[in-house]
Write a protein that holds these residues in place. Structure first.
Motif, short mmCIF file in Angstrom:
data_model
loop_
_atom_site.label_atom_id
_atom_site.label_comp_id
_atom_site.label_asym_id
_atom_site.label_seq_id
_atom_site.Cartn_x
_atom_site.Cartn_y
_atom_site.Cartn_z
N TRP A 1 -7.19 -9.19 5.03
CA TRP A 1 -6.16 -8.48 4.26
C TRP A 1 -5.06 -7.99 5.21
N VAL A 2 -3.82 -7.99 4.71
CA VAL A 2 -2.70 -7.33 5.39
C VAL A 2 -2.00 -6.47 4.35
N HIS A 3 -1.94 -5.16 4.59
CA HIS A 3 -1.44 -4.22 3.59
C HIS A 3 0.04 -3.88 3.74
N GLY A 4 0.63 -4.16 4.87
CA GLY A 4 1.97 -3.62 5.15
C GLY A 4 3.11 -4.60 5.02
N VAL A 5 3.04 -5.53 4.08
CA VAL A 5 4.11 -6.53 3.92
C VAL A 5 5.25 -5.90 3.13
N ASP A 6 6.43 -5.84 3.73
CA ASP A 6 7.56 -5.22 3.03
C ASP A 6 8.84 -6.05 3.06
N ILE B 1 -2.80 -10.00 0.55
CA ILE B 1 -1.75 -9.11 1.03
C ILE B 1 -1.36 -8.10 -0.05
N CYS B 2 -0.83 -6.97 0.41
CA CYS B 2 -0.24 -5.96 -0.46
C CYS B 2 1.19 -5.71 0.00
N VAL B 3 2.05 -5.43 -0.95
CA VAL B 3 3.43 -5.05 -0.64
C VAL B 3 3.47 -3.55 -0.38
N GLN B 4 3.96 -3.16 0.78
CA GLN B 4 4.09 -1.74 1.08
C GLN B 4 5.39 -1.21 0.50
N VAL B 5 5.28 -0.11 -0.25
CA VAL B 5 6.42 0.49 -0.92
C VAL B 5 6.63 1.91 -0.40
N ASN B 6 7.85 2.22 -0.05
CA ASN B 6 8.21 3.60 0.33
C ASN B 6 8.46 4.36 -0.97
N ILE B 7 7.38 4.80 -1.59
CA ILE B 7 7.43 5.26 -2.97
C ILE B 7 8.22 6.55 -3.15
#
Length: 228
Positions: free
Chosen positions: A96-101, A122-128
């Motif tokens: 897994w890679v969590h910090g894809v932006d 993968i997860c898309v990292q969001v500056n929520i």
């Protein structure tokens, strides 16, 4: 039980109680053990306590641990900021890679995962909550980024990752709403199942809002001994 086993049991109980409060099945929340700066021996002990998913922030440290622990069936997650020059190792070594932006990061991970038998999750990292000090794309950019990444081979786009400012439970609620809004636009909605949010201090609020994966370090391993 040793201290690490007791710590894990306590965290799992906390997850269970948080789920019970909102009538949710505890099995819908994955515990990711954030093991950055902790020695391989600590991971081995936590593995003996039946922990399988471990999250690392620093690539070289993670690669060293992978070598030391290659006899264990660990599911490795990279949860740090993803730099272009590090994507090859991430694509080859992690599950897994969590910090894809950014799209360029996803494209590099996709091309460099080609020879691996399994897709990279993968997860898309969001500056929520629009923190200046945090990485991640803006919420308004997520829908288009998801559409673009969904077309890439060798990747499974699983969801979103957020790191809100402390004491901001509304950010978790906003992330959950964004997660649901984007689901209908995902090319593979059956894969869109992961909302990675919540840490030791705020996992209860995150779970109440809909987190499916909490990233816990301090509550499992104790205070970090940062490397020089």
């Amino acid at each position: 039980m040793n201290s690490l086993q007791l710590a894990r049991a306590h965290v799992l109980q906390q997850i269970q109680e948080a789920c019970q409060q909102i009538h949710r099945d505890e099995s819908t929340v994955t515990l990711l053990a954030v093991s950055k700066t902790h020695p391989s021996e600590a991971l081995r002990e936590m593995y003996a306590a039946e922990q399988r998913a471990f999250g690392e922030n620093y690539l070289q440290e993670a690669l060293d641990k992978m070598q030391a622990l290659q006899d264990l069936s660990i599911e490795w997650h990279f949860i740090g900021h993803v730099q272009r020059n590090k994507t090859k190792h991430l694509a080859e070594k992690f599950a897994w890679v969590h910090g894809v932006d950014r799209l360029i990061i996803a494209e590099r991970l996709s091309s460099q995962r080609e020879s691996h038998p399994e897709p990279l999750n993968i997860c898309v990292q969001v500056n929520i909550d629009a923190q200046e000090s945090k990485d991640g794309c803006q919420p308004a950019e997520v829908a288009e980024l998801v559409q673009q990444i969904s077309r890439l081979p060798h990747l499974n786009l699983r969801g979103l990752m957020v790191i809100p400012a402390p004491n901001n439970p509304q950010a978790f609620i906003d992330a959950k709403q964004l997660f649901e809004d984007v689901r209908v636009q995902h090319a593979h909605p059956e894969l869109w199942d992961t909302l990675s949010m919540g840490m030791s201090a705020d996992m209860n609020d995150a779970i109440a809002a809909g987190s499916t994966m909490v990233r816990v370090g301090t509550a499992l391993f104790g205070a970090r001994d940062y490397l020089d």
